[in-house]
Each structure stands twice: as structure tokens, then as C-alpha cells.
Design a protein around this motif. Structure first.
Motif, mmCIF file in Angstrom:
data_model
loop_
_atom_site.group_PDB
_atom_site.id
_atom_site.type_symbol
_atom_site.label_atom_id
_atom_site.label_comp_id
_atom_site.label_asym_id
_atom_site.label_seq_id
_atom_site.Cartn_x
_atom_site.Cartn_y
_atom_site.Cartn_z
ATOM 1 N N ARG A 23 0.865 -1.189 0.000
ATOM 2 C CA ARG A 23 0.000 0.000 0.000
ATOM 3 C C ARG A 23 0.899 1.235 0.000
ATOM 4 N NH1 ARG A 23 -3.406 3.952 -0.654
ATOM 5 N NH2 ARG A 23 -3.825 5.226 1.157
ATOM 6 N N GLY A 24 0.539 2.207 -0.846
ATOM 7 C CA GLY A 24 1.234 3.495 -0.854
ATOM 8 C C GLY A 24 0.451 4.468 0.001
ATOM 9 N N ILE A 36 -10.144 -4.726 -1.692
ATOM 10 C CA ILE A 36 -10.302 -5.868 -2.610
ATOM 11 C C ILE A 36 -9.026 -6.736 -2.630
ATOM 12 C CG2 ILE A 36 -10.973 -6.575 -4.971
ATOM 13 C CD1 ILE A 36 -13.158 -4.945 -3.303
ATOM 14 N N GLN A 55 4.347 -4.321 2.072
ATOM 15 C CA GLN A 55 5.227 -3.147 1.977
ATOM 16 C C GLN A 55 4.389 -1.866 2.017
ATOM 17 O OE1 GLN A 55 7.116 -2.460 -1.924
ATOM 18 N NE2 GLN A 55 8.976 -1.820 -0.856
ATOM 19 N N GLU A 60 7.698 6.153 -1.630
ATOM 20 C CA GLU A 60 7.038 6.433 -2.921
ATOM 21 C C GLU A 60 6.119 7.641 -2.801
ATOM 22 O OE1 GLU A 60 4.066 3.501 -3.916
ATOM 23 O OE2 GLU A 60 3.751 4.298 -5.918
ATOM 24 N N LYS A 61 5.294 7.667 -1.746
ATOM 25 C CA LYS A 61 4.308 8.750 -1.627
ATOM 26 C C LYS A 61 4.975 10.088 -1.317
ATOM 27 C CE LYS A 61 1.351 6.190 -3.122
ATOM 28 N NZ LYS A 61 0.770 6.332 -4.448
ATOM 29 N N PRO A 168 -0.717 -10.561 -4.911
ATOM 30 C CA PRO A 168 -2.058 -10.073 -5.227
ATOM 31 C C PRO A 168 -2.045 -8.538 -5.290
ATOM 32 C CG PRO A 168 -2.059 -11.486 -3.259
ATOM 33 C CD PRO A 168 -0.640 -11.076 -3.523
ATOM 34 N N ALA A 170 -4.024 -4.949 -7.845
ATOM 35 C CA ALA A 170 -4.824 -4.609 -9.028
ATOM 36 C C ALA A 170 -3.859 -4.290 -10.179
ATOM 37 C CB ALA A 170 -5.774 -3.458 -8.721
ATOM 38 N N ASP A 172 -3.062 -1.739 -11.832
ATOM 39 C CA ASP A 172 -2.239 -0.513 -11.850
ATOM 40 C C ASP A 172 -0.799 -0.768 -11.388
ATOM 41 O OD1 ASP A 172 -3.228 -1.041 -9.290
ATOM 42 O OD2 ASP A 172 -3.146 1.051 -8.674
ATOM 43 N N PHE A 177 5.779 -4.969 -11.699
ATOM 44 C CA PHE A 177 6.079 -6.394 -11.618
ATOM 45 C C PHE A 177 6.442 -7.005 -12.972
ATOM 46 C CE2 PHE A 177 3.544 -5.414 -7.782
ATOM 47 C CZ PHE A 177 4.633 -5.467 -6.916
ATOM 48 N N PHE A 199 -10.718 -3.605 -10.685
ATOM 49 C CA PHE A 199 -10.800 -2.276 -10.094
ATOM 50 C C PHE A 199 -12.179 -2.038 -9.494
ATOM 51 C CE2 PHE A 199 -7.260 -0.246 -12.667
ATOM 52 C CZ PHE A 199 -6.456 -0.137 -11.534
ATOM 53 N N PHE A 200 -12.194 -1.533 -8.298
ATOM 54 C CA PHE A 200 -13.428 -1.109 -7.660
ATOM 55 C C PHE A 200 -13.699 0.313 -8.152
ATOM 56 C CE2 PHE A 200 -15.963 0.298 -4.007
ATOM 57 C CZ PHE A 200 -16.792 -0.793 -3.868
HETATM 58 P P1 TYM Z 1 -1.986 1.734 -3.625
HETATM 59 O O1 TYM Z 1 -1.878 2.256 -2.247
HETATM 60 O O2 TYM Z 1 -2.323 2.670 -4.721
HETATM 61 O O3 TYM Z 1 -3.035 0.564 -3.651
HETATM 62 C C1 TYM Z 1 -2.969 -0.530 -2.725
HETATM 63 C C2 TYM Z 1 -3.541 -1.779 -3.382
HETATM 64 O O4 TYM Z 1 -4.896 -1.553 -3.767
HETATM 65 C C3 TYM Z 1 -5.060 -1.721 -5.173
HETATM 66 N N1 TYM Z 1 -6.043 -0.726 -5.596
HETATM 67 C C4 TYM Z 1 -7.279 -1.064 -5.978
HETATM 68 N N2 TYM Z 1 -7.870 -2.255 -6.120
HETATM 69 C C5 TYM Z 1 -9.149 -2.277 -6.559
HETATM 70 N N3 TYM Z 1 -9.855 -1.148 -6.849
HETATM 71 C C6 TYM Z 1 -9.296 0.081 -6.715
HETATM 72 N N4 TYM Z 1 -10.010 1.164 -6.988
HETATM 73 C C7 TYM Z 1 -7.936 0.163 -6.255
HETATM 74 N N5 TYM Z 1 -7.068 1.188 -6.018
HETATM 75 C C8 TYM Z 1 -5.916 0.619 -5.604
HETATM 76 C C9 TYM Z 1 -3.672 -1.530 -5.769
HETATM 77 O O5 TYM Z 1 -3.516 -2.217 -7.003
HETATM 78 C C10 TYM Z 1 -2.808 -2.148 -4.679
HETATM 79 O O6 TYM Z 1 -2.792 -3.559 -4.799
HETATM 80 N N6 TYM Z 1 2.808 1.274 -5.122
HETATM 81 C C11 TYM Z 1 1.718 0.591 -4.420
HETATM 82 C C12 TYM Z 1 2.139 0.013 -3.074
HETATM 83 C C13 TYM Z 1 2.799 -1.327 -3.200
HETATM 84 C C14 TYM Z 1 2.211 -2.537 -3.683
HETATM 85 C C15 TYM Z 1 3.226 -3.531 -3.594
HETATM 86 C C16 TYM Z 1 0.911 -2.850 -4.127
HETATM 87 C C17 TYM Z 1 4.095 -1.631 -2.868
HETATM 88 N N7 TYM Z 1 4.369 -2.937 -3.093
HETATM 89 C C18 TYM Z 1 2.962 -4.874 -3.973
HETATM 90 C C19 TYM Z 1 0.665 -4.164 -4.512
HETATM 91 C C20 TYM Z 1 1.673 -5.149 -4.444
HETATM 92 C C21 TYM Z 1 0.564 1.570 -4.220
HETATM 93 O O7 TYM Z 1 0.732 2.771 -4.202
HETATM 94 O O8 TYM Z 1 -0.647 0.943 -3.994
#
Ligand code: TYM
Length: 327
Positions: A23-24, A36, A55, A60-61, A168, A170, A172, A177, A199-200
Motif C-alpha cells: 500500500r502506498g 479488494i 510493503q 514512494e508517496k 495479489p 490490481a 495498476d 512487476f 478495479f473497484f
Molecule cells: P496503492 O496504495 O495505490 O493501492 C494498494 C492496493 O490496492 C489496489 N487498488 C485497488 N484495487 C481495486 N480497486 C481500486 N479502486 C484500487 N485502487 C488501488 C492496488 O492495485 C494495490 O494492490 N505502489 C503501491 C504500493 C505497493 C504494492 C506492492 C501494491 C508496494 N508494493 C505490492 C501491490 C503489491 C501503491 O501505491 O498501492
């Protein structure tokens, strides 16, 4: 939520693997969309009884948003509580902030440099769209997100063993990866496998993505029942007709209707969901009634989450975030 999963031979027959997600922390509360991939992760952890590393990319943020180091770190701690409230097993889960952990374990930093040595500026420009004015922290960051896919970055959990990784997230996050999968075999690791959640959507429409930066299009995990009701009633895009008479005659469009789309994620009863779809499409069910069903479904999701979160003490948080051996 119904989950069907087909994993390839690397993940069969009891061979060990671990989960990695993240999560960022760009807001102090997570939103419904974030739930999700984390819900999927929890299901995978329960079913496969495997370790999970999470992580928190406060670095990043800080680089991408108008946030100071301290603010992003603070948000990482707040977000860690939201994540723990999803019900992860304290004996099998390690949550880390980049700002803290990368300085604690040289193994992580060494793997980061191994990855950085394999990727050129030209490649990250192509993948992430960087240009000559991008700050250098952004250019180096993709390697930070790739590094947890190498098990040896976590010596407390895996020692020096190379264990396959399943991520796991989404779609984006896929650019990070794709890069990781390209690099891993070149430095002696298996490519990580990925499982993408849908995506939600944002409240404004089915083709959008819920995001923290738009308060009126987003349902945050700390919204009160009143805020939730206001957001759904005022902003949830309706696939219904302009008047009750027209709706009864022509019916609604479930593909466009946000309340129906949200129920697809959160209503577990498939037969009830099908009935709602039929009734809304035929015009028997009105938009107001559909929104009421959504509110009755989502309100307990938020309140249960908030109750779980309130029970997380500093000690529990600290345990999750301490590098340690996992069962
Ligand atoms: P972040 O904080 O933007 O999102 C966290 C996780 O939520 C997913 N996501 C969503 N899934 C469904 N619907 C949505 N509207 C939605 N918005 C976000 C993202 O795909 C993510 O899985 N750079 C990453 C942080 C990170 C990360 C990872 C995420 C570091 N290592 C390994 C996934 C796997 C980030 O800013 O995620």
C-alpha cells in the motif's frame, strides 16, 4: 466473495511460497477499493497457511505527492492499522514501512542494488513515463517495490532461502512487476507470480477507479454511516431512468449502475444478487430501493472494520511491524 484460483506447478503440492502485497500511504484512511486485494490476500493466507509481507511505500508517496517524509511515515502507521483490521494472522504477517525497514536489513538494500544494476534509465522511462525533469528518487523507486519479491530480502523470515512469491494486487501495479519478472531470472530468482483483482469503481461511474485523491468519489474506511449514506444517495451513479414511470416501463441498466456494481463485490449471496439484477433490469426495483440494499450491505462492512481497527493497540502494531521469524 467467490474465488476460483488456478496456480501453476510452482505453487502446487505443498511447496512453500509466500505472499507479497503493499500500500502506498497517500491518505490516513484506506478506501473500499483497497479492501479488494487485501481481502483476496487474507483468503489466500488462510487457505494456503503461508507467510505474507506487506510493503508500505511511504518513500514512494513522499516522492510522488505533496507530502513530507514524516507525514508519509505517519500515514503508513495509520494504514497499517487498516490493514491489520482486515484480519491478518499476526504469526504469519510482516508489515513494513520502507523508511524503517530498508535501513534495518542490509539484505534488502543489497537486493535493491542487484535489481537497479539490471534496469536502465531508458527502460524505466519506457515503463513509467519518466522524463528529464523527473526527480532521481522516482527513477530509482521501481527497484524498491520489486525487492520484496526476492525472499532473501527478509532474512528473519526466510534466511537465505529462495522461495517463490505470489503477489495479489490490481492491474495498476503491473508495470512494477513486469519489470521485476524481467529482472528476477537474471539475478538467480524465480519470477514472481501475480493475481490481479478487478478495479473497484469510483462513485461517479462504472468505468472509473476509486482513488484516495477524490473525496466525493470515494468511500473511506473511516466514513461514518451518515457520510456513507450521503455519498451513496448523492453521488453513486445511477443506471435508472429519469422518472419512476419511465423506470417501471424501461427498467435500469446494471452495467452502469454503481450501487449494483458495488453489490457485485460485497454481497455474498449470489442468488440474491441475480434477483436484484433481474428486478432492476425489469424496472420492478427502483434506484432508491437499490441504494438502500447497498447501504444495508456496506454499513456493517465499515462499522465492523472500524470496530476491529479500534481494538489494535500500539503493541499489536509494533509486533506486526517488527522483523521476526514467522510461523
Ligand atoms: P496503492 O496504495 O495505490 O493501492 C494498494 C492496493 O490496492 C489496489 N487498488 C485497488 N484495487 C481495486 N480497486 C481500486 N479502486 C484500487 N485502487 C488501488 C492496488 O492495485 C494495490 O494492490 N505502489 C503501491 C504500493 C505497493 C504494492 C506492492 C501494491 C508496494 N508494493 C505490492 C501491490 C503489491 C501503491 O501505491 O498501492
Amino acid at each position: 466473495m467467490t474465488i476460483k484460483l488456478y496456480l501453476n506447478s510452482r505453487f502446487e503440492s505443498g511447496k512453500p511460497f509466500y505472499l507479497y502485497t503493499g500500500r502506498g500511504p497517500s491518505s490516513s484512511s484506506m478506501h473500499l477499493g483497497h479492501l479488494i486485494p487485501f481481502t483476496l490476500c487474507k483468503w489466500l493466507q488462510d487457505v494456503f497457511n503461508c507467510p505474507l509481507v506487506i510493503q508500505l511505500t511511504d518513500d514512494e508517496k513522499t516522492l510522488w505527492k505533496d507530502l513530507k517524509v514524516e507525514q508519509a511515515y505517519q500515514m503508513a502507521l495509520e494504514n497499517a492499522k487498516d490493514i491489520i483490521a482486515c484480519g491478518f494472522d499476526i504469526n504469519k504477517t510482516f508489515i513494513f514501512s520502507d523508511f524503517t525497514y530498508i535501513g534495518q536489513r542490509p539484505e534488502f538494500y543489497r537486493n535493491m542494488i542487484r535489481i537497479q544494476k539490471c534496469v536502465t534509465f531508458n527502460q524505466v522511462k519506457g515503463i513509467f513515463g519518466f522524463d528529464d525533469s523527473s526527480v532521481i528518487g522516482k527513477i530509482a523507486f521501481p527497484a524498491v517495490q520489486a525487492t520484496p519479491a526476492l525472499s532473501t530480502s527478509f532474512p528473519d523470515i526466510f534466511g537465505d532461502k529462495k522461495i517463490p512469491c505470489l503477489i495479489p494486487c490490481a492491474i495498476d501495479q503491473d508495470p512494477y512487476f513486469r519489470m521485476t519478472r524481467d529482472v528476477c531470472p537474471r539475478i538467480g530468482f524465480d519470477k514472481p507470480a501475480l493475481v490481479h483483482s478487478k478495479f473497484f469503481p469510483a462513485l461517479q461511474g462504472a468505468k472509473t477507479k476509486m482513488s484516495s485523491s477524490e473525496a466525493n468519489s470515494t468511500i473511506f474506511m473511516n466514513d461514518t454511516p451518515k457520510q456513507l449514506k450521503n455519498k451513496i444517495n448523492k453521488h453513486a451513479f445511477s443506471g435508472g431512468q429519469a422518472t419512476v414511470e419511465e423506470h417501471r416501463k424501461l427498467g435500469g441498466n446494471c452495467d452502469l449502475d454503481i450501487s449494483y456494481q458495488y453489490l457485485r463485490f460485497f454481497l455474498d449471496d449470489e442468488a440474491k444478487l441475480e434477483q436484484i439484477k433481474n428486478d432492476y433490469t425489469s424496472g420492478a426495483l427502483l434506484t432508491g430501493e437499490l441504494k438502500k440494499i447497498l447501504l444495508d450491505t456496506l454499513t456493517p462492512v465499515l462499522t465492523t472494520h472500524q470496530e476491529n481497527r479500534a481494538k489494535i493497540s500500539d503493541e499489536i502494531l509494533q509486533t506486526f511491524m517488527t522483523p521476526r521469524s514467522l510461523c
